[in-house]
Design a protein around this motif. Sequence first.
Motif: not given
Length: 196
Positions: A61-69, A86-93, A121-125
Amino acid sequence: MGCAISGLAPKTAGETKTEDDVAHLNEEQIQMIKESWKVIQEDIAKVGIIMFVRLFETHPECKDVFFLFRDVEDLEMLRTSRELRSHGLRVMSFIEKSVARLDQLERLEVLAVELGRSHYCYNAPPKYYSYVGAEFICAVQPILKERWTPELEEAWKTLFLYLTRLMKQGYQEETSRHQHEAASPKERPEKRNTAL
């Protein structure tokens, strides 16, 4: 799969430890996290990818937050996705910055609250935030091998519970701000009738 992490995923009735009850990290835990981070960051991109592929496996269900996935069914395809990397690297950063600020809690709090605000803003609850910490812990265990101990696991859990609480706070602040703006009439200059 095969990584059972308790203490980060949402609680069920009867569990006693909550994110609000978590004490701040002690000096020994801070040092353990910093030392383990030195090893983890050697495989930072790999950890980020593993973390999100596992997240989508265990919590589709987490994929719903990521429109690309959102519509990707083949999780193996995600392992080679530039966007996921890219997203994984942002989280790791973010994790890297958090580790660097463990001795400066005010700066760490600002960082995590701001990240929570941006997730509005990303609609990620907030209901998904704790999953990321649990999957991070599962992803780093094989990398740390014999360095992984129950004490180190507890230190990372404590850090992620703390960060999750702050992110939820930021999300709630942003939600309240938007609700307040929507409820308040926009201030417009009043037109005056100059005709007599």
